[in-house]
Design a protein around this motif. Structure first.
Motif, PDB file in Angstrom:
ATOM      1  N   TRP A   1      41.941 -31.740 -52.485  1.00  0.00           N
ATOM      2  CA  TRP A   1      40.727 -31.779 -52.232  1.00  0.00           C
ATOM      3  C   TRP A   1      40.634 -31.610 -50.511  1.00  0.00           C
ATOM      4  O   TRP A   1      40.081 -32.460 -49.908  1.00  0.00           O
ATOM      5  CB  TRP A   1      40.017 -32.988 -52.651  1.00  0.00           C
ATOM      6  CG  TRP A   1      39.790 -33.319 -54.167  1.00  0.00           C
ATOM      7  CD1 TRP A   1      39.992 -32.370 -54.842  1.00  0.00           C
ATOM      8  CD2 TRP A   1      39.133 -34.357 -54.834  1.00  0.00           C
ATOM      9  NE1 TRP A   1      39.464 -32.573 -56.358  1.00  0.00           N
ATOM     10  CE2 TRP A   1      39.038 -33.700 -56.144  1.00  0.00           C
ATOM     11  CE3 TRP A   1      38.769 -35.526 -54.655  1.00  0.00           C
ATOM     12  CZ2 TRP A   1      38.548 -34.749 -57.286  1.00  0.00           C
ATOM     13  CZ3 TRP A   1      38.300 -36.289 -55.461  1.00  0.00           C
ATOM     14  CH2 TRP A   1      38.277 -35.853 -56.719  1.00  0.00           C
TER      15      TRP A   1
ATOM     16  N   GLU B   1      39.074 -35.060 -48.440  1.00  0.00           N
ATOM     17  CA  GLU B   1      37.835 -35.750 -49.271  1.00  0.00           C
ATOM     18  C   GLU B   1      38.972 -36.782 -50.187  1.00  0.00           C
ATOM     19  O   GLU B   1      39.645 -36.198 -51.077  1.00  0.00           O
ATOM     20  CB  GLU B   1      37.230 -34.908 -50.010  1.00  0.00           C
ATOM     21  CG  GLU B   1      36.363 -35.637 -50.760  1.00  0.00           C
ATOM     22  CD  GLU B   1      34.838 -34.997 -51.446  1.00  0.00           C
ATOM     23  OE1 GLU B   1      34.724 -33.897 -50.825  1.00  0.00           O
ATOM     24  OE2 GLU B   1      34.214 -35.388 -52.297  1.00  0.00           O
ATOM     25  N   ARG B   2      38.630 -38.042 -49.842  1.00  0.00           N
ATOM     26  CA  ARG B   2      39.202 -39.081 -50.720  1.00  0.00           C
ATOM     27  C   ARG B   2      40.803 -38.938 -50.391  1.00  0.00           C
ATOM     28  O   ARG B   2      41.702 -39.214 -51.301  1.00  0.00           O
ATOM     29  CB  ARG B   2      39.100 -38.943 -52.284  1.00  0.00           C
ATOM     30  CG  ARG B   2      37.817 -38.580 -52.926  1.00  0.00           C
ATOM     31  CD  ARG B   2      36.712 -39.664 -52.266  1.00  0.00           C
ATOM     32  NE  ARG B   2      35.235 -39.474 -52.516  1.00  0.00           N
ATOM     33  CZ  ARG B   2      34.411 -40.191 -51.930  1.00  0.00           C
ATOM     34  NH1 ARG B   2      34.605 -41.309 -51.148  1.00  0.00           N
ATOM     35  NH2 ARG B   2      33.086 -40.041 -52.506  1.00  0.00           N
TER      36      ARG B   2
ATOM     37  N   LYS C   1      34.235 -26.340 -59.793  1.00  0.00           N
ATOM     38  CA  LYS C   1      33.303 -27.506 -60.168  1.00  0.00           C
ATOM     39  C   LYS C   1      32.169 -26.785 -59.961  1.00  0.00           C
ATOM     40  O   LYS C   1      31.544 -26.367 -58.914  1.00  0.00           O
ATOM     41  CB  LYS C   1      33.524 -28.379 -59.012  1.00  0.00           C
ATOM     42  CG  LYS C   1      32.393 -29.732 -59.031  1.00  0.00           C
ATOM     43  CD  LYS C   1      32.750 -30.589 -58.030  1.00  0.00           C
ATOM     44  CE  LYS C   1      31.748 -31.681 -57.867  1.00  0.00           C
ATOM     45  NZ  LYS C   1      32.075 -32.828 -56.685  1.00  0.00           N
TER      46      LYS C   1
ATOM     47  N   GLU D   1      27.182 -32.709 -58.812  1.00  0.00           N
ATOM     48  CA  GLU D   1      27.207 -33.582 -57.676  1.00  0.00           C
ATOM     49  C   GLU D   1      26.672 -32.366 -56.506  1.00  0.00           C
ATOM     50  O   GLU D   1      27.089 -32.494 -55.577  1.00  0.00           O
ATOM     51  CB  GLU D   1      28.383 -34.173 -57.078  1.00  0.00           C
ATOM     52  CG  GLU D   1      28.639 -35.097 -58.094  1.00  0.00           C
ATOM     53  CD  GLU D   1      29.995 -35.935 -57.729  1.00  0.00           C
ATOM     54  OE1 GLU D   1      30.933 -35.391 -56.955  1.00  0.00           O
ATOM     55  OE2 GLU D   1      30.129 -37.100 -57.942  1.00  0.00           O
TER      56      GLU D   1
ATOM     57  N   ARG E   1      35.977 -27.369 -64.724  1.00  0.00           N
ATOM     58  CA  ARG E   1      35.751 -28.896 -64.614  1.00  0.00           C
ATOM     59  C   ARG E   1      34.632 -29.448 -65.523  1.00  0.00           C
ATOM     60  O   ARG E   1      33.491 -28.619 -65.255  1.00  0.00           O
ATOM     61  CB  ARG E   1      35.702 -29.627 -63.236  1.00  0.00           C
ATOM     62  CG  ARG E   1      37.005 -29.009 -62.586  1.00  0.00           C
ATOM     63  CD  ARG E   1      36.846 -29.558 -61.176  1.00  0.00           C
ATOM     64  NE  ARG E   1      37.204 -31.147 -60.841  1.00  0.00           N
ATOM     65  CZ  ARG E   1      36.505 -31.940 -60.444  1.00  0.00           C
ATOM     66  NH1 ARG E   1      35.341 -31.665 -59.832  1.00  0.00           N
ATOM     67  NH2 ARG E   1      37.031 -33.204 -60.399  1.00  0.00           N
TER      68      ARG E   1
ATOM     69  N   LYS F   1      38.573 -35.142 -66.846  1.00  0.00           N
ATOM     70  CA  LYS F   1      38.879 -36.528 -65.884  1.00  0.00           C
ATOM     71  C   LYS F   1      39.522 -37.343 -67.235  1.00  0.00           C
ATOM     72  O   LYS F   1      38.787 -37.316 -68.238  1.00  0.00           O
ATOM     73  CB  LYS F   1      38.120 -37.147 -65.296  1.00  0.00           C
ATOM     74  CG  LYS F   1      37.957 -36.305 -63.830  1.00  0.00           C
ATOM     75  CD  LYS F   1      37.044 -37.090 -62.889  1.00  0.00           C
ATOM     76  CE  LYS F   1      36.720 -36.574 -61.789  1.00  0.00           C
ATOM     77  NZ  LYS F   1      36.005 -37.085 -60.616  1.00  0.00           N
TER      78      LYS F   1
ATOM     79  N   ASP G   1      34.784 -41.520 -64.404  1.00  0.00           N
ATOM     80  CA  ASP G   1      35.464 -41.193 -63.077  1.00  0.00           C
ATOM     81  C   ASP G   1      36.910 -41.642 -63.240  1.00  0.00           C
ATOM     82  O   ASP G   1      37.463 -41.988 -64.229  1.00  0.00           O
ATOM     83  CB  ASP G   1      34.451 -41.590 -61.821  1.00  0.00           C
ATOM     84  CG  ASP G   1      34.914 -40.335 -60.679  1.00  0.00           C
ATOM     85  OD1 ASP G   1      35.739 -39.971 -60.758  1.00  0.00           O
ATOM     86  OD2 ASP G   1      34.053 -40.643 -59.874  1.00  0.00           O
TER      87      ASP G   1
ATOM     88  N   GLU H   1      41.216 -43.210 -54.896  1.00  0.00           N
ATOM     89  CA  GLU H   1      40.024 -43.282 -54.415  1.00  0.00           C
ATOM     90  C   GLU H   1      39.162 -44.451 -54.788  1.00  0.00           C
ATOM     91  O   GLU H   1      38.700 -45.288 -54.236  1.00  0.00           O
ATOM     92  CB  GLU H   1      39.051 -42.239 -54.983  1.00  0.00           C
ATOM     93  CG  GLU H   1      37.506 -42.338 -54.959  1.00  0.00           C
ATOM     94  CD  GLU H   1      36.628 -41.080 -55.289  1.00  0.00           C
ATOM     95  OE1 GLU H   1      37.324 -40.276 -56.150  1.00  0.00           O
ATOM     96  OE2 GLU H   1      35.499 -40.995 -55.428  1.00  0.00           O
ATOM     97  N   TYR H   2      39.457 -44.875 -56.132  1.00  0.00           N
ATOM     98  CA  TYR H   2      39.182 -46.194 -56.681  1.00  0.00           C
ATOM     99  C   TYR H   2      40.040 -47.387 -56.916  1.00  0.00           C
ATOM    100  O   TYR H   2      39.932 -48.308 -57.488  1.00  0.00           O
ATOM    101  CB  TYR H   2      38.221 -46.063 -57.963  1.00  0.00           C
ATOM    102  CG  TYR H   2      36.874 -45.103 -57.912  1.00  0.00           C
ATOM    103  CD1 TYR H   2      35.978 -45.545 -57.573  1.00  0.00           C
ATOM    104  CD2 TYR H   2      37.242 -43.771 -58.139  1.00  0.00           C
ATOM    105  CE1 TYR H   2      34.609 -44.771 -57.657  1.00  0.00           C
ATOM    106  CE2 TYR H   2      36.145 -42.926 -58.045  1.00  0.00           C
ATOM    107  CZ  TYR H   2      34.815 -43.180 -57.687  1.00  0.00           C
ATOM    108  OH  TYR H   2      33.873 -42.339 -57.791  1.00  0.00           O
TER     109      TYR H   2
HETATM  110  O1  GCW Z   1      34.759 -39.372 -57.836  1.00  0.00           O
HETATM  111  C1  GCW Z   1      34.118 -38.541 -57.520  1.00  0.00           C
HETATM  112  C2  GCW Z   1      34.443 -38.373 -55.802  1.00  0.00           C
HETATM  113  C3  GCW Z   1      34.015 -36.915 -55.353  1.00  0.00           C
HETATM  114  C4  GCW Z   1      34.760 -35.879 -55.824  1.00  0.00           C
HETATM  115  C5  GCW Z   1      34.540 -35.984 -57.315  1.00  0.00           C
HETATM  116  C6  GCW Z   1      34.724 -35.004 -58.286  1.00  0.00           C
HETATM  117  C7  GCW Z   1      35.249 -33.862 -55.245  1.00  0.00           C
HETATM  118  O2  GCW Z   1      33.687 -39.488 -55.389  1.00  0.00           O
HETATM  119  O3  GCW Z   1      34.352 -37.202 -53.946  1.00  0.00           O
HETATM  120  O4  GCW Z   1      34.409 -34.547 -55.297  1.00  0.00           O
HETATM  121  O5  GCW Z   1      34.520 -37.335 -57.735  1.00  0.00           O
HETATM  122  O6  GCW Z   1      35.792 -35.213 -58.823  1.00  0.00           O
HETATM  123  O7  GCW Z   1      34.278 -33.719 -58.138  1.00  0.00           O
END
Ligand code: GCW
Length: 733
Positions: A186, A194-195, A314, A318, A351, A387, A392, A420-421
């Protein structure tokens, strides 16, 4: 007062002493800084195993003249030279006690020595390793149908040595269960990841294509060593510029470098590219000019990169653009891209991580609702990338119900390797157990044994293509992942993408041996820490099926109280729904009904608070605070106990690690020790903040025998982290 020369000297001596002390504490010229990952190849010295190896491998013969053959030769020269110094000789004729590597095409002697079926089952990327005779000589043979297969076999063989296995009588046959095994970076073109919690992106776009950092080669070696064969270079929140000639030239340089290692390059694309960089009026898939633009773009890419892998997309998620912007469906968008790539053999990974506040549907249900009806509508070269969980990358989620729901559409797994989490790069959380838990879960899509792993590898529905992606935790930090132990997550992702039936335990042990030490005490202790680590994090963060209570935006630390953000599903309160009566989300038919998306008997099992595994209880049920748990405790007490257990175990992890001092490299030891200290502190923070917050609803006391949490809820609520790493990139104006 005059500063006398005497005083000046005294101050200088004190300063020098301080500097000297620091110097001693901080410099580690020969210590292990983590750069070498699991490919350390430490000398085996005079151990008995080294003697048996030295007798078995007196010479090495790599028979392939290709670039991959050279890579194999280089790796063996480096690895065997380091592990068995002084014993290594390269030959181009076959002799006894030789490590002989090749394919039927590269060596007629190898071809003759193999029966027809020997290589039949290992496919394009598999290999065999066997102690046998070739041309009348006793050799250790690594053979494959392709040079890349031989490369994988070579790394497998080296792993045997690195983990001190016997090589006396080998008869190994391996091939990957999944076709596309890739990392998703990412990474933005600005080098912001990112992350990402391990520094900047490793791709130095500014210096490419002419400057090829040594890191790119070592990255390729590391990936090839665990069987990864793809990399998507840029963030799924993609900038259109990646498809401009200026950047494609840079991408091509990486693709050329990775090719001998069997790694294909993929790109994340921005769906609005035809409009933004192509100058078209729109990017509507129904507009023929748009389809043509993508075809031209694909031709241009393949001209530069003949083995280009394809696009990762994607869309309509978002805020990213997609076919929905024009009232078109996902299949229309995906198929347009698929048609552009198909003549060149490329694929689209589309995705399923989509959710929209306009939909009004509970978030965990949305991906299934959107994609299940599209089953059968996608071209053959489209995979849907899902995912592992329906929301998430939470510390624990049930599997996404899309696995097992689409017999005609390959579902590709997307795991998160970056945390990330899960505490970023300071929490030791080995993800092998998470991956294993998901992959081995039975979806019951076609009766018992329909595991997620079998959906993903394509065997359940007989899909013609399969894939697994891991969102990378790699950055420019010297140790790649910001924490030496978290290199194991990159490692286990690759190993399980190759073979999802491997156990987390076996992979942890193998990684610990290669990265830290073969000493049994180290191996046992480290493996045990790794195996427990994920459950410990679940306990101090989100036990019993809770999810998504991390701080807003950056996702660092606890913030279960957040309730005022613009969209309901942005707020942690949406995910725990605590009130005076209880806690958890009712996803049964009397509530959100998400449970209906699962097959029987999973549905039935999860429907009742009596039969659901307690780790998923609050994911599917809103449960009264005084509900009696299987332990006999009321829910409130049980929840608090989980938090306390998590924090206590996190502290214990550090004490256990402390016991390894002197048994592993001092710098490796110290780095992990410091991070474990941070983790223990943050586990307390999670426990205190969450327990104090939920207590405002339960109105029940901290169970007997447990100390009251430190601090006040207000203190925790007031904490701010404006510069926490890894968030979406701050906008520059
Ligand atoms: O978990 C979320 C993240 C975003 C990420 C999104 C995704 C790339 O907070 O940062 O964006 O998932 O998977 O598209």
């Amino acid at each position: 007062m005059m500063f006398t020369s005497y005083m000046r000297t005294a101050v200088a001596i004190v300063l020098l002493a301080l500097v000297a002390n620091n110097t001693i504490a901080q410099f580690h010229f020969n210590d292990e800084d983590g750069y070498r990952l699991w490919l350390k190849y430490d000398a085996l010295s005079d151990t008995p195993i080294a003697n048996t190896y030295a007798k078995k491998i007196t010479t090495v013969n790599v028979t392939m003249p290709s670039a991959t053959g050279t890579v194999i030769q280089q790796e063996l020269r480096y690895a065997l030279g380091a592990m068995l110094p002084g014993t290594l000789h390269f030959r181009d004729s076959i002799n006894d006690n030789q490590l002989l590597i090749g394919t039927p095409a590269s060596s007629s002697a190898i071809k003759k020595s193999l029966s027809k079926k020997d290589l039949k089952h290992v496919g394009d990327e598999g290999f065999i390793i066997r102690s046998q005779t070739v041309a009348g000589k006793n050799v250790t043979l690594i053979a494959a149908n392709s040079d890349i297969g031989a490369l994988y076999g070579t790394f497998h063989f080296l792993r045997l040595l690195q983990t001190h296995q016997s090589i006396a009588r080998l008869d190994i046959s391996e091939s990957p269960k999944v076709d596309v095994r890739m990392l998703n970076h990412w990474d933005n073109l600005s080098r912001y990841a990112e992350r990402g919690y391990a520094g900047q992106s490793i791709w130095n776009w500014h210096k490419l294509p002419d400057y090829l950092d040594q890191r790119y080669y070592d990255y390729a070696r590391a990936n090839a060593s665990i069987g990864l064969n793809g990399v998507s270079l840029n963030n799924v929140n993609a900038t259109p510029e990646i498809l401009t000639p200026q950047y494609l030239e840079k991408v091509a340089a990486l693709a050329d470098l990775f090719r001998p290692y069997g790694i294909k390059v993929y790109l994340s694309i921005n769906f609005s590219s035809p409009h933004i960089i192509g100058g078209l009026d729109n990017s509507d898939p129904a507009n023929p000019k748009v389809g043509q633009w993508w075809k031209n773009k694909a031709n241009e890419i393949y001209q530069r990169i003949p083995n280009f892998g394809g696009f990762l997309v994607k869309a309509n998620s978002e805020g990213e653009p997609g076919p929905g912007d024009y009232g078109r469906s996902h299949d229309m968008g995906a198929n347009m891209l698929a048609d552009a790539l198909a003549p060149h053999g490329g694929i689209v990974m589309w995705r399923a991580f989509v959710y929209a506040h306009e939909s009004g549907e509970e978030r965990s249900k949305q991906a299934y609702s959107e994609f299940k009806p599209l089953d059968g509508k996608f071209r053959d070269n489209v995979l849907i990338q899902v995912k592992n969980g329906p929301i998430d990358f939470q510390p624990r989620e049930p599997f996404s119900p899309l696995f097992g729901a689409t017999p005609k559409t390959p579902m590709m797994m997307e795991f998160q390797v970056t945390q990330e989490y899960l505490g970023f790069s300071t929490h030791l959380v080995y993800l092998g157990t998470l991956y294993e838990e998901v992959l081995k879960t039975d979806t019951w899509a076609k009766g018992q044994g329909s595991t997620v792993g079998r959906v993903v590898d394509g065997s359940l529905f007989n899909n013609s293509i399969s894939g697994m992606a891991g969102v990378s935790n790699i950055g420019a930090d010297r140790n790649w992942t910001g924490h030496i132990m978290l290199q194991s997550n990159w490692y286990v992702f690759g190993r399980m993408a190759w073979d999802h039936e491997l156990t987390a335990q076996a992979v942890a042990e193998e990684w610990a041996r290669m990265t830290l030490s073969n000493d049994w005490e180290v191996v046992n202790t480290v493996t045990q820490i790794m195996m427990n680590s994920r459950e410990i994090a679940v306990n101090y963060m989100t036990p019993l099926g809770l999810a998504h209570m991390m701080g807003t935006g950056h996702h660092y630390g606890p913030a279960p109280w957040v309730s005022e953000l613009g969209r309901p599903e942005w707020n942690p309160v949406y995910y725990h729904r605590a009130d005076k009566n209880g806690i958890g989300v009712n996803r049964t038919p009397t509530g959100e009904s998400a449970i209906e998306q699962y097959h029987e008997p999973v549905r039935k099992l999860y429907s009742s608070t009596e039969t659901i595994p307690e780790e998923f209880l609050l994911w599917f049920h809103h449960v009264p605070w005084d509900h009696t748990m299987r332990s006999g405790r009321p829910l409130w007490d049980e929840l608090v106990h989980h938090y306390y257990q998590g924090a206590e175990d996190a502290a214990k992890m550090k004490t256990t690690w402390d016991g390894l001092e002197g048994k592993i490299d001092p710098y490796q030891f110290k780095q992990v020790q410091m991070a474990l200290g941070i983790q223990a502190k943050e586990a307390d923070w999670w426990r205190n903040a969450c327990v104090l917050y939920f207590q405002t609803f339960s109105d029940m006391p901290i169970p007997e025998g447990l100390k009251a949490p430190k601090g006040t809820l207000e203190d925790y609520k007031a904490m701010r982290f404006p510069f926490a790493p890894g968030n979406t990139e701050p906008r520059r104006h």
